[in-house]
Motif scaffolding. Sequence first.
Motif, PDB file in Angstrom:
ATOM      1  N   TYR A   1       0.847  -1.198   0.000  1.00  0.00           N
ATOM      2  CA  TYR A   1       0.000   0.000   0.000  1.00  0.00           C
ATOM      3  C   TYR A   1       0.884   1.251   0.000  1.00  0.00           C
ATOM      4  CZ  TYR A   1      -4.071  -2.901   1.299  1.00  0.00           C
ATOM      5  OH  TYR A   1      -5.092  -3.834   1.327  1.00  0.00           O
ATOM      6  N   GLY A   2       2.076   1.129  -0.593  1.00  0.00           N
ATOM      7  CA  GLY A   2       3.005   2.241  -0.527  1.00  0.00           C
ATOM      8  C   GLY A   2       3.634   2.679  -1.828  1.00  0.00           C
ATOM      9  N   CYS A   3       3.534   1.864  -2.884  1.00  0.00           N
ATOM     10  CA  CYS A   3       4.218   2.218  -4.125  1.00  0.00           C
ATOM     11  C   CYS A   3       3.708   3.564  -4.647  1.00  0.00           C
ATOM     12  CB  CYS A   3       4.016   1.148  -5.190  1.00  0.00           C
ATOM     13  SG  CYS A   3       4.813   1.565  -6.775  1.00  0.00           S
ATOM     14  N   PRO A   4       4.623   4.536  -4.892  1.00  0.00           N
ATOM     15  CA  PRO A   4       4.183   5.863  -5.327  1.00  0.00           C
ATOM     16  C   PRO A   4       4.178   6.057  -6.834  1.00  0.00           C
ATOM     17  CG  PRO A   4       6.500   5.956  -4.779  1.00  0.00           C
ATOM     18  CD  PRO A   4       6.071   4.512  -4.572  1.00  0.00           C
TER      19      PRO A   4
ATOM     20  N   VAL B   1       0.971   2.844 -10.958  1.00  0.00           N
ATOM     21  CA  VAL B   1       0.396   2.007  -9.898  1.00  0.00           C
ATOM     22  C   VAL B   1      -0.548   2.824  -9.027  1.00  0.00           C
ATOM     23  CG1 VAL B   1       0.896   0.613  -7.846  1.00  0.00           C
ATOM     24  CG2 VAL B   1       2.378   0.442  -9.863  1.00  0.00           C
ATOM     25  N   ALA B   2      -0.025   3.903  -8.448  1.00  0.00           N
ATOM     26  CA  ALA B   2      -0.788   4.676  -7.461  1.00  0.00           C
ATOM     27  C   ALA B   2      -2.004   5.369  -8.052  1.00  0.00           C
ATOM     28  CB  ALA B   2       0.127   5.700  -6.788  1.00  0.00           C
ATOM     29  N   CYS B   3      -1.873   5.849  -9.278  1.00  0.00           N
ATOM     30  CA  CYS B   3      -2.984   6.592  -9.875  1.00  0.00           C
ATOM     31  C   CYS B   3      -4.101   5.689 -10.376  1.00  0.00           C
ATOM     32  CB  CYS B   3      -2.467   7.510 -10.981  1.00  0.00           C
ATOM     33  SG  CYS B   3      -1.469   8.882 -10.331  1.00  0.00           S
TER      34      CYS B   3
ATOM     35  N   ALA C   1       0.206   3.157  -3.081  1.00  0.00           N
ATOM     36  CA  ALA C   1      -0.145   4.295  -2.218  1.00  0.00           C
ATOM     37  C   ALA C   1      -1.480   4.917  -2.584  1.00  0.00           C
ATOM     38  CB  ALA C   1       0.958   5.350  -2.277  1.00  0.00           C
ATOM     39  N   GLY C   2      -1.989   4.605  -3.768  1.00  0.00           N
ATOM     40  CA  GLY C   2      -3.270   5.159  -4.189  1.00  0.00           C
ATOM     41  C   GLY C   2      -4.418   4.783  -3.286  1.00  0.00           C
ATOM     42  N   ILE C   3      -4.317   3.630  -2.634  1.00  0.00           N
ATOM     43  CA  ILE C   3      -5.430   3.187  -1.790  1.00  0.00           C
ATOM     44  C   ILE C   3      -5.512   4.004  -0.498  1.00  0.00           C
ATOM     45  CG2 ILE C   3      -4.316   1.433  -0.338  1.00  0.00           C
ATOM     46  CD1 ILE C   3      -6.724  -0.427  -1.184  1.00  0.00           C
ATOM     47  N   LEU C   4      -4.484   4.801  -0.209  1.00  0.00           N
ATOM     48  CA  LEU C   4      -4.535   5.664   0.979  1.00  0.00           C
ATOM     49  C   LEU C   4      -5.568   6.774   0.839  1.00  0.00           C
ATOM     50  CD1 LEU C   4      -0.716   5.848   1.725  1.00  0.00           C
ATOM     51  CD2 LEU C   4      -2.446   4.666   3.096  1.00  0.00           C
ATOM     52  N   LEU C   5      -6.117   6.947  -0.363  1.00  0.00           N
ATOM     53  CA  LEU C   5      -7.206   7.895  -0.571  1.00  0.00           C
ATOM     54  C   LEU C   5      -8.574   7.259  -0.344  1.00  0.00           C
ATOM     55  CD1 LEU C   5      -5.846   9.683  -3.774  1.00  0.00           C
ATOM     56  CD2 LEU C   5      -5.939  10.618  -1.448  1.00  0.00           C
ATOM     57  N   ASP C   6      -8.577   5.965  -0.049  1.00  0.00           N
ATOM     58  CA  ASP C   6      -9.841   5.245   0.161  1.00  0.00           C
ATOM     59  C   ASP C   6      -9.639   4.225   1.283  1.00  0.00           C
ATOM     60  OD1 ASP C   6     -12.235   3.883   0.039  1.00  0.00           O
ATOM     61  OD2 ASP C   6     -12.194   3.594  -2.143  1.00  0.00           O
ATOM     62  N   LEU C   7      -9.631   4.698   2.501  1.00  0.00           N
ATOM     63  CA  LEU C   7      -9.333   3.827   3.641  1.00  0.00           C
ATOM     64  C   LEU C   7     -10.361   2.714   3.849  1.00  0.00           C
ATOM     65  CD1 LEU C   7      -7.812   6.220   6.331  1.00  0.00           C
ATOM     66  CD2 LEU C   7      -6.739   5.137   4.346  1.00  0.00           C
ATOM     67  N   PRO C   8     -11.652   2.954   3.628  1.00  0.00           N
ATOM     68  CA  PRO C   8     -12.594   1.840   3.751  1.00  0.00           C
ATOM     69  C   PRO C   8     -12.277   0.704   2.778  1.00  0.00           C
ATOM     70  CG  PRO C   8     -13.768   3.917   3.872  1.00  0.00           C
ATOM     71  CD  PRO C   8     -12.365   4.252   3.480  1.00  0.00           C
ATOM     72  N   LYS C   9     -11.926   1.058   1.536  1.00  0.00           N
ATOM     73  CA  LYS C   9     -11.553   0.016   0.571  1.00  0.00           C
ATOM     74  C   LYS C   9     -10.288  -0.700   1.015  1.00  0.00           C
ATOM     75  CE  LYS C   9     -10.181  -0.845  -4.216  1.00  0.00           C
ATOM     76  NZ  LYS C   9      -9.886  -0.258  -5.547  1.00  0.00           N
ATOM     77  N   MET C  10      -9.317   0.038   1.505  1.00  0.00           N
ATOM     78  CA  MET C  10      -8.081  -0.559   2.007  1.00  0.00           C
ATOM     79  C   MET C  10      -8.384  -1.581   3.097  1.00  0.00           C
ATOM     80  SD  MET C  10      -5.152   1.212   4.344  1.00  0.00           S
ATOM     81  CE  MET C  10      -6.352   1.134   5.688  1.00  0.00           C
ATOM     82  N   GLN C  11      -9.269  -1.209   4.010  1.00  0.00           N
ATOM     83  CA  GLN C  11      -9.608  -2.103   5.110  1.00  0.00           C
ATOM     84  C   GLN C  11     -10.332  -3.351   4.600  1.00  0.00           C
ATOM     85  OE1 GLN C  11     -11.935  -0.215   8.174  1.00  0.00           O
ATOM     86  NE2 GLN C  11     -11.409  -1.760   9.705  1.00  0.00           N
ATOM     87  N   THR C  12     -11.269  -3.153   3.678  1.00  0.00           N
ATOM     88  CA  THR C  12     -12.014  -4.292   3.125  1.00  0.00           C
ATOM     89  C   THR C  12     -11.092  -5.232   2.367  1.00  0.00           C
ATOM     90  OG1 THR C  12     -14.031  -2.973   2.922  1.00  0.00           O
ATOM     91  CG2 THR C  12     -13.872  -4.958   1.559  1.00  0.00           C
ATOM     92  N   MET C  13     -10.216  -4.669   1.536  1.00  0.00           N
ATOM     93  CA  MET C  13      -9.281  -5.488   0.769  1.00  0.00           C
ATOM     94  C   MET C  13      -8.387  -6.301   1.693  1.00  0.00           C
ATOM     95  SD  MET C  13      -6.340  -4.326  -1.985  1.00  0.00           S
ATOM     96  CE  MET C  13      -7.478  -3.833  -3.278  1.00  0.00           C
TER      97      MET C  13
ATOM     98  N   GLY D   1       0.758   8.825   3.908  1.00  0.00           N
ATOM     99  CA  GLY D   1      -0.492   9.296   3.308  1.00  0.00           C
ATOM    100  C   GLY D   1      -0.232   9.652   1.862  1.00  0.00           C
ATOM    101  N   TRP D   2      -1.269  10.178   1.208  1.00  0.00           N
ATOM    102  CA  TRP D   2      -1.112  10.591  -0.189  1.00  0.00           C
ATOM    103  C   TRP D   2      -0.275  11.878  -0.268  1.00  0.00           C
ATOM    104  CZ3 TRP D   2      -1.900   8.429  -4.835  1.00  0.00           C
ATOM    105  CH2 TRP D   2      -1.902   9.265  -5.953  1.00  0.00           C
ATOM    106  N   ASP D   3      -0.586  12.818   0.611  1.00  0.00           N
ATOM    107  CA  ASP D   3       0.173  14.064   0.709  1.00  0.00           C
ATOM    108  C   ASP D   3       0.084  14.551   2.147  1.00  0.00           C
ATOM    109  OD1 ASP D   3      -2.374  15.165   0.950  1.00  0.00           O
ATOM    110  OD2 ASP D   3      -2.448  15.837  -1.135  1.00  0.00           O
TER     111      ASP D   3
END
Length: 332
Positions: A100-103, A107-109, A114-126, A145-147
């Motif tokens: 969950y870290g590749c910038p 990948v991220a876009c 790291a793109g999933i850091l903009l959607d924490l519920p999805k990150m948790q579900t995944m 974080g994203w920024d």
Amino acid sequence: MVKIGNHTIGEFPLLLAPMEDVSDPPFRAVCKEKGADMMYTEFISAEGLIRDAAKSVQKLDIYDYERPIGIQIFGEKIESMREAAAIAEAAKPELIDINYGCPVKKVACKGAGAGILLDLPKMQTMTKEIVDRVSLPVTVKTRLGWDDSTIKIVEVAKRLQDVGIQALTIHGRTRKQMYKGEANWRFIAEVKNHPDIHIPIFGNGDVDSPEKALEYKNKYGVDGIMIGRGAIGNPWLFDQIKHYFKTGKKLAEPDINERVQITKKHLDFSVEWKGERKGIFEMRRHYTNYFRGIPNFKPYRTRLVECDNYALIIDTLDEIGSKFQNAYSFAE
């Protein structure tokens, strides 16, 4: 002692980071020899594993001498990540790690890394889907974080811990930073010292010397350190850090003969794993790093990267060993 699942990985483990086009079995072999406590594969595309893409499948190769080792996967689709985790588990690593870290933009876009850091519920579900799908311990590597405006790393850690991950590595930069600026370990310490966090927390970012490793260990209280770019061309760093922790004294820098020997060993592993042609080609990115700092090295680098004959490369390495006997005499 730090444990992940049933695996004890050391009192203060030093981990080799998963790095694309770097952390392959040949590089991992020399890092393991020089003191890495635990390592990870290069990150592997979930979609590539599901499609049985040759490049992705080859990255599943692991060897007994590397253990304990984790296979790291990335992707933006929950179902694909579930299935990729199962495929990775069949390769029999000690754990499955989620990236969950590749910038990198591609990948991220797309919502992976790291793109999933903009959607924490999805990150948790995944993450929960993956934890439920495999029997191996699941760990995560992420960024702050994203920024700067989206740093919610304590919440990220809590969410991930709640769904069952057994360790978390935090790179102390945001996605926006890429690899620029300094890593901010203050946020990593905030996670480690939070009363609700009880899984091992590993710090990552900017550790490139024994002194810095000891400083960060003492200052931020993490359970271990993950080393990435600092180990490229410098697998000795792991042993150097351990020696410094134990004695307070620095090991001498490896001399030219040791550099030549580890380069040969890396080359041999590369040829053995990938075949002579590809093994020689992919080794080319490492020569400059192994002989960093040698004056007037460019002609030898050119010979190494242009040669496609194994015996001639070995001859060139031997010549380097003879030519630059005093190249590292300035080392402590």
